[in-house]
Design an enzyme around this catalytic site. Sequence first.
Site, PDB file in Angstrom:
ATOM      1  CB  THR A 186      -1.569  43.739  32.620  1.00 53.16           C
ATOM      2  OG1 THR A 186      -0.357  43.679  31.847  1.00 53.16           O
ATOM      3  CG2 THR A 186      -2.398  42.495  32.323  1.00 53.16           C
ATOM      4  CG  ASP A 187       2.503  48.664  31.481  1.00 51.18           C
ATOM      5  OD1 ASP A 187       2.709  48.728  32.707  1.00 51.18           O
ATOM      6  OD2 ASP A 187       3.340  49.008  30.636  1.00 51.18           O
ATOM      7  CG  ASP A 188      -2.676  51.580  29.288  1.00 49.98           C
ATOM      8  OD1 ASP A 188      -2.765  52.815  29.373  1.00 49.98           O
ATOM      9  OD2 ASP A 188      -2.048  51.016  28.391  1.00 49.98           O
ATOM     10  CG  HIS A 239       4.478  49.540  35.545  1.00 49.71           C
ATOM     11  ND1 HIS A 239       4.634  49.713  34.191  1.00 49.71           N
ATOM     12  CD2 HIS A 239       5.391  50.351  36.126  1.00 49.71           C
ATOM     13  CE1 HIS A 239       5.598  50.589  33.968  1.00 49.71           C
ATOM     14  NE2 HIS A 239       6.073  50.976  35.127  1.00 49.71           N
TER      15      HIS A 239
END
Length: 649
Positions: free
Chosen positions: A390-392, A465
Amino acid sequence: MSEKASATATAATRSPLAGLDRAIEQATSHLLDLQREKGYWWAELESNVTITAEHVFLRHILGIPDEVELRKIASFLLEQQRADGTWANWYDGPSDLSTTIEAYLALKMARVLPDAPEMRKAREYILARGGIEKARVFTKIWFAMMGQWDWKGVPVLPAEFVLLPSRFPISIYSFGCWARQTIVPMAIIMDASPVVPLPRWARIDELFANGRENADLSIRPAKTSWQARGFLFLDRLLCWHEALPVKPLRRWALTRAERWILERQEADGSWGGIQPPWVYSLIALKSRGYGHDHPVMQKGLSGFYGTSGFAIETEDSFRLQSCLSPVWDTALAMLALQEAGLPEDHPATVKAGNWLLDEQIFTGGDWQVRCSVRPGGWAFEFANDGYPDTDDTAVVMMALLGTRLDPQRKQHALRRGAKWLVAMQSGNGGWGAFDRNNVQTWTRHIPFCDFGEVIDPPSADVSAHVIECLGRIGHRRGDRVLNRALKYLHREQEPDGAWYGRWGVNLTYGTGAALMALDAVGESKDAEPVRRAAQWLLAHQNEDGGWGERIEGYKDPTWRGKGPSTPSQTAWALLGLIAAGLIDHPSTHRGIAYLIGTQQGSGGWDEPHFTGAGFPIDFMINYHLYRDVFPLMALGRYRRTLQEAPCES
């Protein structure tokens, strides 16, 4: 603080724009020079020496030694050794026993003589701290595979564990993806208990504090908790089970584990795009009879090398990275260049954007066990299609938003990415990195788990993010997903106003990310959480104008928010203050002056400190591109915000 930085700080206090344009221009030019031919950015992901030492062990266990490579590894290990003879897990960190033991053995296997001063000092440190018996579990497992530790002295992992269904209260899916990818091959290894003895001259009997024959093989609890003591009792029962002459489900379990591994090998030969499951999978397959000439083994071994491999080799040195970060690096570089003022149709970012579009993942993976939505995320590495995160995905989507690309393809990517992100929201409103609702904390107390994190619960930084991304694509309060996310983020704010940084060091990272998220969704700059967070950042600025935070702060509250200034952490703090509306605050000006004053002639910055986290304290990371992308991002956003609202405070 250098004379140059001091003079720049004075000038910037008088005029916030002094030197700013030139600094941004130089940093932009430097970052553009770092772009690779295919359009992506990719810099070294530095960790500690165990990754390289274990490559020596792997080659020995697989029976494929390389003497030239071994000499280069020895050179690298000696370069990294500190004056006291030890090795640490991060720059300027404390000595680590297990890391030092592994480096010592690798050097001895490279025929560095035990009476050499470097070896003597390392050995004195190891023995003073209890010797091999005090090493972590996975160090002992490596040593057991080479005949330097007794298999009886490691916890039991019955292969039948892999047969438990995902809906069962306990299964491999109770663990974070990195842990389950390690557990499955380890179940095969533990059943086989392979021993590939070292030659006599490489043995490390001298590292047993009371002699090898008197070694304490008892299993220690992973934590000082009643749960850990309970699992220790379970381990003793499992030892009894392992001693049974007949185990009816064992063959089925081993076959299931073998198939699970084979189905998850990535295109580059790795497993999960990270070193631990990769090396254990190769050893497990060898234990199952796979020879070096088998295509799976050949692919796995060759993946360490090549133009996009994990190895970094020079004429005199060889080291391995634990992971590769091209997708993450590329998205961050694009965001920094956009903040610096590059137009949305600049050839560099358009080329990078098209490369990112090609990296979107439309195939399934383990995450679907708890989330049935169609794929649409991005992973960290060149090849890790089974484990998008999910971060990327959030950061990539933000980078694509500011880039002129084929409209139809771009919108399709953003729609699929947004649907995937929303579906991956956990029950408490936040987001973990790789899995949804991976929150079973009991796993942390298993005897195997004396190192690193083994679950993937939602964290404030990743959630921030995602919230920022959702804000940029138009989500606002009233949206059910966003309301739940904001409630989670507000709950996670700590009493002093900071937010925890799971994947970056630490409170500076989490707080900066949270403030940018709240700004992106229209949170009032007068809101109490915003004011408290901004005050925390202001209170932790260093005298030189920068911000820094030592890794020790993860466990030692006396280091909370304290440490030598670094470019990336200063940038995170500045981005947070700008998002909080403190663009014209003296502390913000001083922070900008710090970045300008510490910029090198190349246009980049120097940052030996580790500001990234794999597992806080246990496994830390120095992302070599952080020093260049985040300062440029902060300088660019500062200039743009000043131009848009020069009198706002």
